[in-house]
Design an enzyme around this catalytic site. Structure first.
Site, PDB file in Angstrom:
ATOM      1  N   LYS A 175       0.784  -1.178  -0.116  1.00 11.04           N
ATOM      2  CA  LYS A 175       0.037   0.119  -0.114  1.00 11.04           C
ATOM      3  C   LYS A 175       0.783   1.221  -0.007  1.00 11.04           C
ATOM      4  CE  LYS A 175      -3.357   2.285   2.707  1.00 11.04           C
ATOM      5  NZ  LYS A 175      -4.231   2.142   3.956  1.00 11.04           N
ATOM      6  N   GLU A 223      10.632  -4.628   3.904  1.00 11.92           N
ATOM      7  CA  GLU A 223      10.948  -6.002   3.510  1.00 11.92           C
ATOM      8  C   GLU A 223      10.542  -6.051   1.928  1.00 11.92           C
ATOM      9  OE1 GLU A 223       9.324  -5.032   6.388  1.00 11.92           O
ATOM     10  OE2 GLU A 223       9.519  -6.263   7.832  1.00 11.92           O
ATOM     11  N   GLY A 267      -4.712  -2.147   5.226  1.00 13.60           N
ATOM     12  CA  GLY A 267      -3.868  -3.342   4.520  1.00 13.60           C
ATOM     13  C   GLY A 267      -4.534  -4.555   5.126  1.00 13.60           C
ATOM     14  N   ARG A 268      -4.839  -4.818   6.241  1.00 10.95           N
ATOM     15  CA  ARG A 268      -5.362  -6.028   6.539  1.00 10.95           C
ATOM     16  C   ARG A 268      -6.736  -6.284   6.103  1.00 10.95           C
ATOM     17  NH1 ARG A 268      -4.203  -2.956  10.688  1.00 10.95           N
ATOM     18  NH2 ARG A 268      -5.722  -2.176  11.868  1.00 10.95           N
ATOM     19  N   GLU A 318      -4.042  -7.030  15.365  1.00 10.38           N
ATOM     20  CA  GLU A 318      -3.447  -5.771  14.558  1.00 10.38           C
ATOM     21  C   GLU A 318      -4.466  -4.661  14.774  1.00 10.38           C
ATOM     22  OE1 GLU A 318      -0.056  -4.902  11.519  1.00 10.38           O
ATOM     23  OE2 GLU A 318      -2.049  -4.813  10.366  1.00 10.38           O
ATOM     24  N   HIS A 367      -3.485 -33.437  18.022  1.00 10.05           N
ATOM     25  CA  HIS A 367      -2.319 -34.125  18.342  1.00 10.05           C
ATOM     26  C   HIS A 367      -1.171 -33.368  18.723  1.00 10.05           C
ATOM     27  CE1 HIS A 367      -4.396 -37.877  17.032  1.00 10.05           C
ATOM     28  NE2 HIS A 367      -4.981 -36.970  16.213  1.00 10.05           N
ATOM     29  N   LYS A 420      10.099  -0.747  14.026  1.00  7.92           N
ATOM     30  CA  LYS A 420      10.655  -0.596  12.555  1.00  7.92           C
ATOM     31  C   LYS A 420      11.764   0.562  12.606  1.00  7.92           C
ATOM     32  CE  LYS A 420       6.345  -1.031   9.794  1.00  7.92           C
ATOM     33  NZ  LYS A 420       5.370  -0.487   8.959  1.00  7.92           N
TER      34      LYS A 420
HETATM   35  O1  F6P Z   1       3.827  -3.144   9.618  1.00  6.68           O
HETATM   36  C1  F6P Z   1       2.488  -3.239   9.319  1.00  6.68           C
HETATM   37  C2  F6P Z   1       1.557  -3.128   8.204  1.00  6.68           C
HETATM   38  O2  F6P Z   1       1.566  -1.565   8.142  1.00  6.68           O
HETATM   39  C3  F6P Z   1       0.409  -3.605   7.856  1.00  6.68           C
HETATM   40  O3  F6P Z   1      -0.680  -3.073   8.637  1.00  6.68           O
HETATM   41  C4  F6P Z   1       0.531  -3.755   6.537  1.00  6.68           C
HETATM   42  O4  F6P Z   1      -0.567  -4.765   6.026  1.00  6.68           O
HETATM   43  C5  F6P Z   1       1.678  -4.245   6.241  1.00  6.68           C
HETATM   44  O5  F6P Z   1       2.551  -3.455   7.419  1.00  6.68           O
HETATM   45  C6  F6P Z   1       2.406  -3.924   4.755  1.00  6.68           C
HETATM   46  O6  F6P Z   1       2.343  -2.592   4.424  1.00  6.68           O
HETATM   47  P1  F6P Z   1       2.439  -2.111   3.046  1.00  6.68           P
HETATM   48  O7  F6P Z   1       1.169  -2.842   2.304  1.00  6.68           O
HETATM   49  O8  F6P Z   1       2.317  -0.592   3.130  1.00  6.68           O
HETATM   50  O9  F6P Z   1       3.827  -2.825   2.545  1.00  6.68           O
END
Ligand code: F6P
Length: 529
Positions: free
Chosen positions: A207, A213, A267-268, A353, A384, A494
């Site tokens: 987003k 990452e 995002g979620r 979250e 199990h 972060k």
């Molecule tokens: O670190 C949390 C977060 O902001 C989530 O809420 C989100 O889903 C994820 O990182 C990824 O963010 P982005 O889509 O901006 O890379």
């Protein structure tokens, strides 16, 4: 410390009610009322919700609905659907529900109807998914695409990955899908080992397009591709899904290949947007549309049904009962359906979250518990592993059992055995079994669970199920008076990780606490092997 909720007469009435009920065993509630299941279950379009195996009575439900009333649930729910800026800390709407509405509806953000925008992007998703599935979308050297690698993290990848597994029987089995999220280079490296640049399409989903990452993985993937095919190949092999179109363009992704997102999609909650593109390619646009329709039908149910008959509202209120009045600190998500392997992880992000907060919407510290720890895995595997604790541990862990009446893979008596295990577990947790002579074999029972039965795990019912959890979590956020749509708790880590990165090769880190300094020094000394 804010007691805005706990000081209400409705909260106090529930506390008093808990005192009168806490010594009553759930199996006695069944013994007293032959119609308990009839009274405490709801069916909706091929989804059954059984909440009879909780330590509640109809009086409990009434008192919980009173609490919902005093928390303005109806007004707050409508604000969400109508696009009010309910994400106060970011001054944004939370309009994931608009993503599944028909184009004929009107939903306004800042005076603009967003429905045409949403459907324009859906049309583009259809075009691109059709082109990749049919082989019309070609790689730079003219070969068709065989492998689709989604790069993203958190809400930008967990949903599509979970849903793709859930809907595998509807997938195009000639295409291979891969997901890379961890900044650990092993994640990308293992994927690159098994794909070829000429036939691979990367979808970079972020987003913000600033996530460390995702950008690190996307850059390494681009370098890998360009090394073999050259820079000009990027346009045939990279798609971006983002709300930050300019940043994606600056990264080198062709403007034509960028799917927009909007700040009013969290995002979620973004599976339903173009973040769902990998899923749409896998199952085809018609199935993706059916997933949206299933979610939309749950939206309508949530909006239109009185609280006492409203599945997400009841599910949320029972969760409040277990969390705030009975003291349960966890919730197990137990799908008896192998295809729902990723569900517990998906729900844990949405729940923890969204509702893992300790200040209310006005910024005051609250005096009650919020999000439980969410965990789980498919039955019967979990039986199990960790079920021992569910049956005989010192903590009571409410459970959500989820099963499907029909299987996608009829094979001998497998499915009957699977369902028998699901139901048998709910029964064992509830009724227990006394053994006075051998305490280690004593099952106290009285352990609450809900059961959700879908007719079948198809796109429509998966849509219903996921929207059900979204709304349950939304209702709980309203009752707890918290902002369910921000996630500031992830930011500090972060920032500090960035700082540590800049210190990893520095010798003099005297300003740090001794543990952080010691760990950095240890790694610096050892990392060369
Ligand atoms: O670190 C949390 C977060 O902001 C989530 O809420 C989100 O889903 C994820 O990182 C990824 O963010 P982005 O889509 O901006 O890379």
């Amino acid at each position: 410390m804010s007691n805005k909720r706990t000081s209400t007469p409705e909260w106090k009435a529930l506390k008093d009610h808990h005192k009168t009920l806490k010594n009553t065993h759930i199996r006695d509630l069944f013994a007293e009322d032959a119609a308990r299941f009839d009274n405490l279950h709801i069916g909706l379009k091929g989804l059954l919700f059984d909440y009879s195996k909780h330590g509640i009575t109809q009086e409990t439900v009434k008192l919980l609905c009173d609490l919902a009333g005093v928390c303005d649930l109806e007004t707050r729910r409508n604000e969400m659907f109508n696009g009010a800026p309910i994400n106060l800390s970011e001054d944004r709407a939370a309009l994931h529900t608009a993503l599944r509405r028909p184009v004929s509806d009107t939903v306004e953000v800042d005076g603009q109807n967003i429905m045409p925008l949403i459907h324009e992007v859906l049309a583009k998703m259809k075009d691109v998914s059709d082109a990749v599935r049919s082989g019309e979308w070609k790689g730079y050297s003219g070969k068709h695409i065989t492998d689709i690698v989604t790069i993203g993290i958190g809400g930008s990848i967990i949903g599509p990955q979970m849903a793709m597994e859930a809907l595998k029987p509807y997938s195009n089995r000639e295409l291979n899908f891969h997901f890379v999220s961890n900044v650990d280079g092993s994640n990308l490296s293992e994927t690159l080992r098994i794909i070829r640049p000429e036939t691979t399409l990367f979808i970079v989903s972020s987003k913000t397009f600033t996530t460390q990452e995702t950008l690190t993985n996307a850059k390494s993937a681009k370098d890998w591709l360009c090394k073999t095919l050259g820079k000009d190949a990027v346009a045939n092999h990279f798609i971006a899904v983002t709300a930050s179109v300019k940043t994606a363009e600056a990264f080198g992704i062709d403007a034509e290949n960028i799917f927009p997102l909007w700040d009013w999609v969290g995002g979620r909650y973004s599976l339903w947007s173009s973040i769902g593109l990998p899923l749409c390619i896998s199952i085809g646009f018609e199935n993706f549309r059916t997933l949206l329709d299933g979610a939309h039908s749950m939206d309508r149910h949530f909006q239109e049904t009185p609280f006492e008959q409203n599945i997400p509202v009841l599910m949320a209120l029972i969760g409040i009962w277990n969390r705030n009045f009975c003291g349960a600190a966890a919730l197990a998500i137990l799908p008896y359906e192998q295809y729902l392997d990723g569900l517990a992880n998906y729900i844990s992000q949405i729940d923890m979250e969204s509702n893992g907060k300790s200040v209310d919407r006005e910024g005051d510290k609250i005096d009650y518990a919020t999000s439980p720890v969410i965990f789980g895995e498919p039955g019967t595997n979990g039986q199990h592993a960790f079920y021992q604790m569910l049956h005989q541990g010192t903590d009571i862990v409410p459970c959500d059992f989820i099963a499907c009446a029909q299987t996608q893979n009829p094979l001998g008596d497998h499915h009957d055995k699977l369902l028998a295990n699901a139901i048998g577990q709910t029964q064992a947790l509830m009724q227990g079994q006394e053994n006075k002579d051998k305490p280690h074999k004593n099952f106290a029972g009285n352990r609450p669970s809900s059961t959700i039965i879908l007719d079948k795990l198809d796109p429509y019912h998966l849509g219903m199920l996921l929207a059900l959890y979204e709304h349950k979590i939304c209702v709980q956020g309203i009752i707890w008076n918290i902002n369910s749509f921000d996630q500031w708790g992830v930011e500090l880590g972060k920032i500090l990780a960035k700082n540590v990165l800049s210190l990893l090769d520095q010798e003099d880190n005297q300003d740090l606490d001794s543990s952080t300094r010691g760990l950095i020094e240890h790694i610096r000394a050892r990392k060369k092997g």
